[in-house]
Design an enzyme around this catalytic site. Structure first.
Site, PDB file in Angstrom:
ATOM      1  N   CYS A 252      37.821  40.945  60.767  1.00  0.00           N
ATOM      2  CA  CYS A 252      38.535  39.773  61.288  1.00  0.00           C
ATOM      3  C   CYS A 252      39.191  40.075  62.630  1.00  0.00           C
ATOM      4  O   CYS A 252      38.488  40.222  63.628  1.00  0.00           O
ATOM      5  CB  CYS A 252      39.535  39.266  60.248  1.00  0.00           C
ATOM      6  SG  CYS A 252      39.997  37.529  60.508  1.00  0.00           S
ATOM      7  N   HIS A 337      35.949  38.206  55.594  1.00  0.00           N
ATOM      8  CA  HIS A 337      36.754  39.119  54.761  1.00  0.00           C
ATOM      9  C   HIS A 337      35.951  39.644  53.569  1.00  0.00           C
ATOM     10  O   HIS A 337      35.927  39.022  52.513  1.00  0.00           O
ATOM     11  CB  HIS A 337      38.008  38.396  54.262  1.00  0.00           C
ATOM     12  CG  HIS A 337      39.085  38.287  55.287  1.00  0.00           C
ATOM     13  ND1 HIS A 337      40.131  39.173  55.366  1.00  0.00           N
ATOM     14  CD2 HIS A 337      39.262  37.416  56.309  1.00  0.00           C
ATOM     15  CE1 HIS A 337      40.919  38.852  56.377  1.00  0.00           C
ATOM     16  NE2 HIS A 337      40.401  37.781  56.973  1.00  0.00           N
ATOM     17  N   GLU A 339      36.662  42.000  51.590  1.00  0.00           N
ATOM     18  CA  GLU A 339      37.498  42.428  50.458  1.00  0.00           C
ATOM     19  C   GLU A 339      37.688  41.322  49.435  1.00  0.00           C
ATOM     20  O   GLU A 339      38.103  41.574  48.297  1.00  0.00           O
ATOM     21  CB  GLU A 339      38.853  42.946  50.950  1.00  0.00           C
ATOM     22  CG  GLU A 339      39.874  41.895  51.288  1.00  0.00           C
ATOM     23  CD  GLU A 339      39.640  41.219  52.625  1.00  0.00           C
ATOM     24  OE1 GLU A 339      40.361  40.252  52.932  1.00  0.00           O
ATOM     25  OE2 GLU A 339      38.734  41.642  53.371  1.00  0.00           O
TER      26      GLU A 339
END
Length: 365
Positions: A252, A337, A339
Site C-alpha cells: 500500500c 492488502h 494480510e
C-alpha cells in the site's frame, strides 16, 4: 418514541445529513471516504491508514457483533470518525468484550448513524473525497462552512502513527530477520511474517538507512500507512539508499514509496479504493485475485517506463497499477492488502514470495 436528531455532518459543498450520535460527541473535521466491506468494521476502525478520515460504511448494519479483544489492527485507533446507516448497540457475539460505541468513546472517535449512507457514498463517488465536519445538530451551516474553510487536513499522518522507538518481534529459531519500516502498519502484517518463522525489527518511518543496515536484516519491508506518499520524504530517501542491498517488499503506502524511490510518480484518486472485493489481475500468472484495499493515492502507470520497475498487477475496475517489481534489485510491492484483515485470502502468498527472495530464489508471482 423516536428521539430528535442530535448530530449532523456538513460537507464542503454545503450538503447536510442529520442523524444520531454514538461514540464520542466531539466535533471534528476529516476527509470523508467510503468503504464497501460488509464485515470487519473493527479492523477498519483500528487501521492506521484511516487517520484524519471519516469513513462511511456502505453496508447498512454496523456494531452487531461488538468489539473483540484480539481483532484490533493497532493499539490506539486513529480513525477520524465513523458514519453508518444503522448502529446496533446491543451486540450478539460470544467473543465481544464491549460495544463499538464504548470503544469509540475511549479513543475520542465520533460517530453518527441514521443518515442516508447510500446518498453520501454516491456523492463521494460523483464529487470525490472532500472535507466534512461532524458536529452537533445546533451548529449553523454558516458556522460549519467557516470551520471547514479554515481547517486543513494535517499532513503529518505517518509521523503520528509510526512508532517512536525500534521494537523487536522475535520468533523461536527464526528462518529470517527483516526490518519493517512502520508507516502505520496493521498488526496482521506482523502476524503474517511471524507465523512464517520471520523475526521482525520494527523501526520508525524516519529511520536512517545506516541504522537499518546496522540491524543486519535479511530483507526490508515498507508498511501501509495514511496520507500522501510524497509527504514521507525521509522514508523515500532511505529506500533510495537501500535499493539493491536487500530484498524489499512494500504494501500500500509502502508500494507507493518504493515507486517514488525509483523515480515514478503518484497521484490522488477521485475517491480511492476501500473495500474487500476489489478485483486485481496478476499479469505474471493471468490469475484474478479478489483483494482488500484502502488507499487514496496510486502510482502513475505512465511514469514507470524508465524507472527499472515493471507492472505486475492491475486493477480490473479502473486499470490502476496494483503491483510492481524490479527483478534485478529483488524488489516488489503491491497496492492492496495481502494480510487480509478484513478481506479475502487470495493474496497471502506474497509473504511466502518475500521469503523466497530472502532465500536467494525468485518469486513465482
Amino acid at each position: 418514541m423516536k428521539m430528535d436528531f442530535n448530530r449532523k455532518i456538513i460537507l464542503e459543498d454545503g450538503s447536510e445529513y442529520e442523524g444520531y450520535g454514538f461514540g464520542d460527541m466531539c466535533d471534528k473535521v476529516c476527509e470523508i471516504v467510503f468503504n464497501t466491506s460488509m464485515v470487519g468494521y473493527q479492523e477498519i476502525l483500528s487501521d492506521p491508514s484511516y487517520t484524519y478520515q471519516a469513513v462511511v460504511m456502505t453496508y447498512p448494519l454496523i456494531g452487531n457483533y461488538g468489539i473483540c479483544a484480539d481483532d484490533f489492527e493497532t493499539e490506539t485507533p486513529s480513525i477520524g470518525a465513523l458514519i453508518v446507516r444503522e448502529y446496533n448497540d446491543d451486540p450478539s457475539n460470544f467473543r465481544s468484550v464491549e460495544s463499538l460505541s464504548d470503544t469509540m468513546k475511549r479513543y475520542k472517535i465520533p460517530g453518527i448513524y441514521g443518515v442516508d449512507t447510500r446518498q453520501i457514498a454516491r456523492s463521494i463517488r460523483d464529487e470525490g473525497t472532500r472535507k466534512v465536519l461532524i458536529t452537533g445538530i445546533e451548529t449553523s451551516k454558516a458556522d460549519a462552512m467557516q470551520i471547514l474553510k479554515r481547517t486543513d487536513i494535517p499532513k503529518d499522518a505517518v509521523s503520528t502513527v509510526s512508532p517512536k522507538d525500534i521494537l523487536l518481534y522475535p520468533v523461536p529459531n527464526p528462518k529470517h530477520h527483516i526490518v519493517c519500516i512502520d508507516c502505520g502498519m496493521k498488526k496482521n502484517i506482523l502476524r503474517s511474517f511471524n507465523k512464517r518463522g520471520i523475526s521482525v525489527s520494527v523501526v520508525p518511518y524516519n529511520t536512517s538507512a545506516e541504522t537499518i543496515e546496522s540491524l543486519n536484516p535479511d530483507g526490508v519491508f515498507i508498511s501501509n500507512g495514511p496520507g500522501d506518499p510524497q509527504d514521507v520524504v525521509q522514508t523515500i530517501e532511505t529506500i533510495k539508499k537501500l535499493i539493491g542491498k536487500y530484498p524489499m517488499f512494500g504494501i500500500c503506502l509502502g508500494h507507493q514509496i518504493i515507486s517514488l524511490a525509483y523515480g515514478a510518480k503518484t497521484y490522488k484518486l477521485k475517491f480511492g479504493h476501500r473495500g474487500g472485493n476489489h478485483s486485481v489481475k496478476n499479469l505474471k500468472t493471468n490469475k484474478i485475485e479478489i483483494t482488500s484495499q484502502n488507499h487514496s493515492y496510486a502510482v502513475d502507470s505512465n511514469s514507470i517506463g524508465k524507472t527499472g520497475l515493471e507492472i505486475t498487477h492491475i486493477n480490473l475496475l479502473d486499470n490502476t497499477v496494483e503491483g510492481v517489481e524490479c527483478k534485478k534489485d529483488r524488489v516488489f510491492s503491491v497496492q492492496y492488502h495481502p494480510e487480509s484483515a478484513p478481506g479475502p485470502q487470495d493474496s497471502t502468498y506474497l509473504f511466502d514470495e518475500f521469503a523466497k527472495l530472502m532465500e536467494g530464489g525468485e518469486p513465482n508471482a
